[in-house]
Design a protein around this motif. Structure first.
Motif, PDB file in Angstrom:
ATOM      1  N   UNK A  31       0.584  -1.438  -0.113  1.00  0.00           N
ATOM      2  CA  UNK A  31       0.010  -0.083   0.542  1.00  0.00           C
ATOM      3  C   UNK A  31       1.149   0.855  -0.220  1.00  0.00           C
ATOM      4  N   UNK A  32       0.753   1.722  -1.081  1.00  0.00           N
ATOM      5  CA  UNK A  32       1.453   3.020  -0.894  1.00  0.00           C
ATOM      6  C   UNK A  32       0.308   4.295  -0.496  1.00  0.00           C
ATOM      7  N   UNK A  33       0.575   5.067   0.498  1.00  0.00           N
ATOM      8  CA  UNK A  33       0.002   6.004   1.558  1.00  0.00           C
ATOM      9  C   UNK A  33       0.604   7.461   0.821  1.00  0.00           C
ATOM     10  N   UNK A  34      -0.004   8.696   0.516  1.00  0.00           N
ATOM     11  CA  UNK A  34       0.742  10.304   0.148  1.00  0.00           C
ATOM     12  C   UNK A  34       0.604  10.322   1.824  1.00  0.00           C
ATOM     13  N   UNK A  35       1.650  11.333   1.738  1.00  0.00           N
ATOM     14  CA  UNK A  35       1.920  11.605   3.585  1.00  0.00           C
ATOM     15  C   UNK A  35       0.681  13.139   3.681  1.00  0.00           C
ATOM     16  N   UNK A  36       0.807  13.451   4.778  1.00  0.00           N
ATOM     17  CA  UNK A  36       0.008  14.330   4.724  1.00  0.00           C
ATOM     18  C   UNK A  36       0.606  15.885   4.505  1.00  0.00           C
ATOM     19  N   UNK A  37       0.190  16.898   4.216  1.00  0.00           N
ATOM     20  CA  UNK A  37       0.624  17.990   4.145  1.00  0.00           C
ATOM     21  C   UNK A  37       2.135  17.823   2.995  1.00  0.00           C
ATOM     22  N   UNK A  38       2.339  17.094   2.561  1.00  0.00           N
ATOM     23  CA  UNK A  38       3.121  16.912   1.432  1.00  0.00           C
ATOM     24  C   UNK A  38       2.789  16.608  -0.296  1.00  0.00           C
ATOM     25  N   UNK A  39       3.247  16.995  -0.963  1.00  0.00           N
ATOM     26  CA  UNK A  39       2.913  16.508  -2.153  1.00  0.00           C
ATOM     27  C   UNK A  39       3.477  15.736  -3.136  1.00  0.00           C
ATOM     28  N   UNK A  40       4.930  15.605  -1.675  1.00  0.00           N
ATOM     29  CA  UNK A  40       6.330  14.805  -3.112  1.00  0.00           C
ATOM     30  C   UNK A  40       6.386  13.091  -2.128  1.00  0.00           C
ATOM     31  N   UNK A  41       5.725  12.965  -1.104  1.00  0.00           N
ATOM     32  CA  UNK A  41       6.633  12.278  -0.064  1.00  0.00           C
ATOM     33  C   UNK A  41       4.999  11.290   0.278  1.00  0.00           C
ATOM     34  N   UNK A  42       6.043   9.954  -0.051  1.00  0.00           N
ATOM     35  CA  UNK A  42       4.715   8.433  -0.328  1.00  0.00           C
ATOM     36  C   UNK A  42       5.224   7.567   0.677  1.00  0.00           C
ATOM     37  N   UNK A  43       4.599   7.052   1.595  1.00  0.00           N
ATOM     38  CA  UNK A  43       4.732   5.813   2.641  1.00  0.00           C
ATOM     39  C   UNK A  43       3.930   4.399   1.996  1.00  0.00           C
ATOM     40  N   UNK A  44       5.052   3.753   1.709  1.00  0.00           N
ATOM     41  CA  UNK A  44       4.769   1.962   1.402  1.00  0.00           C
ATOM     42  C   UNK A  44       4.992   1.317   2.710  1.00  0.00           C
ATOM     43  N   UNK A  45       4.064   0.505   2.197  1.00  0.00           N
ATOM     44  CA  UNK A  45       3.697  -0.425   3.748  1.00  0.00           C
ATOM     45  C   UNK A  45       3.890  -1.513   2.636  1.00  0.00           C
ATOM     46  N   UNK A  46       4.934  -2.111   3.123  1.00  0.00           N
ATOM     47  CA  UNK A  46       4.593  -4.124   2.249  1.00  0.00           C
ATOM     48  C   UNK A  46       4.137  -5.260   4.145  1.00  0.00           C
ATOM     49  N   UNK A  47       3.364  -6.163   2.805  1.00  0.00           N
ATOM     50  CA  UNK A  47       3.057  -7.218   3.659  1.00  0.00           C
ATOM     51  C   UNK A  47       3.539  -8.664   2.911  1.00  0.00           C
ATOM     52  N   UNK A  48       4.306  -8.750   4.436  1.00  0.00           N
ATOM     53  CA  UNK A  48       4.637 -10.463   3.871  1.00  0.00           C
ATOM     54  C   UNK A  48       5.097 -11.272   4.595  1.00  0.00           C
TER      55      UNK A  48
END
Length: 181
Positions: free
Chosen positions: A27-44
């Motif tokens: 899951x790629x989630x855009x960070x709040x209050x930024x336009x160019x930062x994405x948090x990537x969560x991986x479940x394995x």
């Protein structure tokens, strides 16, 4: 879109290679209050596999961002080359006019042209540096916790125990009230 490399690294079967299947894992989630930062969560199932999958997703994002920026960078490079050519020709005209000791309106025009082109070359160089500085990069290291984040066995077991206990009590009360009637 995810590449075959990402599907292979995240160990998804070829027949299951759909966006929906990978969406359950990554899951790629855009960070709040930024336009160019994405948090990537991986479940394995294993931490090392999650790290490998996250690295593959990051490399895919990096390559896609570079591919999207390439036309803009090429345009700036072409504009820069044309501006440098014009600057060189304007400087040579100024040198010729200075050697002839004839300072005329043409000299002043060329001098203004050189100033404008110097500013333009500096601006284009700054834009190229901006693309170099703002390349896709990790802002935090990729890490995986040593304890499994999902499924949360303790919460699920305690919730199941509480619900089972309540259902047992309700069943006993219902049975008792039915037997009294």
């Amino acid at each position: 879109t995810y590449s075959d490399e990402v599907f292979a690294t995240c160990e998804i079967n070829p027949e299951d290679r759909t966006k929906e299947k990978l969406r359950k894992i990554v899951t790629a989630i855009p960070m709040r209050n930024t336009s160019s930062v994405v948090e990537v969560d991986v479940r394995r199932p294993a931490a090392e596999k999650a790290k490998q999958c996250a690295v593959a997703v990051f490399e895919l994002i990096r390559r896609q961002q570079e591919a999207m920026a390439l036309p803009f960078v090429e345009k700036i490079q072409n504009d820069l080359a044309r501006a440098e050519e014009r600057l060189d020709s304007a400087k040579s005209v100024i040198n010729k006019l200075e050697k002839s000791n004839v300072l005329s309106i043409a000299y002043l025009v060329q001098r203004d042209e050189v100033k404008y082109l110097n500013d333009r070359v500096n601006l284009l160089n700054d834009e190229l540096k901006l693309y170099d500085i703002n390349k896709t990069m990790l802002t935090a290291p990729i890490y995986a916790p040593t304890v499994a984040a999902y499924p949360k066995k303790g919460i699920h077991l305690s919730l199941g125990l509480c619900v089972g206990l309540l259902l047992g009590i309700l069943y006993a009360l219902a049975r008792q009230t039915l037997l009294k009637r």
